[in-house]
Design a protein around this motif. Sequence first.
Motif, PDB file in Angstrom:
ATOM      1  N   ALA A 437      41.447  36.376  42.925  1.00 29.01           N
ATOM      2  CA  ALA A 437      42.321  35.435  43.649  1.00 29.01           C
ATOM      3  C   ALA A 437      43.674  35.302  42.961  1.00 29.01           C
ATOM      4  O   ALA A 437      44.703  35.104  43.621  1.00 29.01           O
ATOM      5  N   PHE A 438      43.693  35.419  41.627  1.00 28.43           N
ATOM      6  CA  PHE A 438      44.954  35.333  40.875  1.00 28.43           C
ATOM      7  C   PHE A 438      45.932  36.437  41.258  1.00 28.43           C
ATOM      8  O   PHE A 438      47.134  36.303  41.038  1.00 28.43           O
ATOM      9  N   THR A 439      45.438  37.553  41.820  1.00 28.65           N
ATOM     10  CA  THR A 439      46.309  38.700  42.096  1.00 28.65           C
ATOM     11  C   THR A 439      47.000  38.630  43.455  1.00 28.65           C
ATOM     12  O   THR A 439      47.822  39.503  43.754  1.00 28.65           O
ATOM     13  N   PHE A 440      46.685  37.629  44.283  1.00 28.82           N
ATOM     14  CA  PHE A 440      47.362  37.530  45.583  1.00 28.82           C
ATOM     15  C   PHE A 440      48.836  37.194  45.345  1.00 28.82           C
ATOM     16  O   PHE A 440      49.160  36.191  44.698  1.00 28.82           O
ATOM     17  N   PRO A 441      49.751  38.006  45.872  1.00 23.44           N
ATOM     18  CA  PRO A 441      51.162  37.921  45.462  1.00 23.44           C
ATOM     19  C   PRO A 441      51.842  36.596  45.782  1.00 23.44           C
ATOM     20  O   PRO A 441      52.698  36.146  45.016  1.00 23.44           O
ATOM     21  N   LEU A 442      51.510  35.950  46.908  1.00 26.74           N
ATOM     22  CA  LEU A 442      52.170  34.698  47.270  1.00 26.74           C
ATOM     23  C   LEU A 442      51.311  33.469  46.991  1.00 26.74           C
ATOM     24  O   LEU A 442      51.704  32.353  47.333  1.00 26.74           O
ATOM     25  N   GLY A 568      42.782  46.319  44.602  1.00 26.41           N
ATOM     26  CA  GLY A 568      41.346  46.047  44.657  1.00 26.41           C
ATOM     27  C   GLY A 568      41.000  44.833  43.846  1.00 26.41           C
ATOM     28  O   GLY A 568      41.851  44.025  43.511  1.00 26.41           O
ATOM     29  N   HIS A 569      39.723  44.693  43.492  1.00 22.58           N
ATOM     30  CA  HIS A 569      39.301  43.512  42.751  1.00 22.58           C
ATOM     31  C   HIS A 569      39.564  43.686  41.266  1.00 22.58           C
ATOM     32  O   HIS A 569      39.528  44.766  40.715  1.00 22.58           O
ATOM     33  N   GLN A 570      39.852  42.581  40.607  1.00 23.69           N
ATOM     34  CA  GLN A 570      40.170  42.547  39.196  1.00 23.69           C
ATOM     35  C   GLN A 570      38.910  42.234  38.403  1.00 23.69           C
ATOM     36  O   GLN A 570      38.234  41.277  38.671  1.00 23.69           O
ATOM     37  N   GLY A 571      38.573  43.036  37.431  1.00 20.80           N
ATOM     38  CA  GLY A 571      37.378  42.780  36.624  1.00 20.80           C
ATOM     39  C   GLY A 571      37.609  41.675  35.625  1.00 20.80           C
ATOM     40  O   GLY A 571      38.725  41.261  35.364  1.00 20.80           O
TER      41      GLY A 571
END
Length: 602
Positions: A437-442, A568-571
């Motif tokens: 969820a932290f990687t969503f740009p906005l 993709g998903h972040q580990g």
Amino acid sequence: MSLYYETAPYLSSSGNSASLKFRLFESTNEQNKSSPKQIYALAIEAASWSPVLAEVIESSQLFDLERKVGYIVQYSFPKLALLLTHDLLLTKRGISAPASHVLRQAVERHKARLNAEFVKARLRRGCSTNDQLRETLKREAEHPMTADGTSVNDGLNSGASFHPRWVRVNTCKTAMKVQLDTTFKDFAQVQGLQDLASSTTKAFHIDKHIPNLIALAPSTEITKSPAYASGLLILQDKASCFPAYLLDPSPAHGDIVDACAAPGNKTTHLAAILQEKPQSQQASNKTCTIHACERDTTRAAVLQNMTILASGPHQSIKIHAGQDFLHINPHISPWNTVTSLLLDPSCSGSGIIGRDDDSSPPLKVTLPRRHANAIPAPTASKGKKRKRKPDISAPPALSIPLTPSPKPLPPTQPILKDLTTRLASLQSFQLRLVLHAFTFPLAQRIVYSTCSIHARENEHVVVKALGSEVARKKGWRVLKREEQIEGMKTWGIRGLEGAARDVVDELLAAKEKGLGFDVEEIAEACIRCEKRTREATQGFFVAGFVREEGFGGIGGEVQGAPEDGDRGHQGPSSSTVEMDEAAEEKEEEEQEEEEEWEGFGE
């Protein structure tokens, strides 16, 4: 019939301190034909009804009337009789066995007698319906009485056994005042939950923390009201309302993701909050979409039905059936416009009222008593010829399969080891969701919640997420208590400072740099609910994350191709245990349905 034979051994602890869930899901007999979930559900239901069913079986003299059958099945007959009577009297499907089976016939022959005794037992407890009887049995189990008529819990935690029926007024389709004037017009308003518990008339209590939330007495049959049937009222535990309320979405902020959405209570709560926002916060030239993700297609169908029933005509909820949140690429449409995310992943469920979790005592069952002369060996039949007495060392020729021997239970020590392993796997999965969820740009705001009481799934996940590289790189921090919406800011039960400090020390020992954690601030930012307290909630945990200015949002981060490591998903970070895809799938499939399914699926 195998379901009953396989469930019967679990109706006693056999001297072992293991909980039912451990005995079933961690050491299941591989030869069982029934699934662990089927056995678990039947055992829990039969145990909860056993005080009445045992009384019914004894009063009906079933053992005396079916002596030959009881002799064949020997000491398993009381357990099998309990299970069969439960399904005969309390389920729509009846007994799940061939109509020709001897045990089914033995119980069904006395259906009228058993049903009459059941009605008498219900009326003796002052209950006019089975729903009222269920709540009475629940209170008796949670608040047992001593021989002198006093509660064994008196003075320990006053009010802890009372758990009301929480009802959320669905403001997508109605308003609190409208419901008070219609559905609850004959109800009296009380000021406190304890007043509601002691009230002998129809009563309601308006919650002081969550808007549009009402508490009713457990025996109130709100599910039969037209308002419930039409989606104007939604059954939802108070604690379950915390995540959407803490997220506090606004139409002007942008799109929202509900990452693990089924059955839809939190999704429709988000829609209701958006509906109530002042017109000044709603941009006329902009629409706000709630993206509800549910990777299980069966659960997604329930989610779809609930949102259709509960959401208003102007709400934009898009169901993504079969969509695994961890497989979303946040940098492509429609995910690259999401600004808020709600994460309520699979967890141990240890906070749910009535859940037999891994730390709970063995299942408590009241078995019908079998008198000394209730099941004697069959006597020789009368006739002209003298017959040899039956050999009681072998059962008479009757086609009833003997009860399978229960699998020996493991010793107590591995239980704690297994719980630790299970929580580690759950934590790894939960942490992956937060980091992704932290990687969503906005994204600007994230709320994480569980219905667990274990710090490993709660404070540990929050601190490890904050200590991750992606959190520091993209500017994520905890939503401080003073920044929270009013009802959550004033909630008194906060996070465990010691649990947060343990993880901080662990990260520092791993030489993680640039942490700068304020442990007290993190603990105060976390919100906890405890079960069996005066607040009358289930056990629950919720925490929020916000993004510092200049690290993203509109105009703060370049959209388009993801940065290295973002696709993709972040580990999880190196300090966590990585869980492979197959293990994650198996873990989620084993989770029981949570309290939210009480709503429209009832």
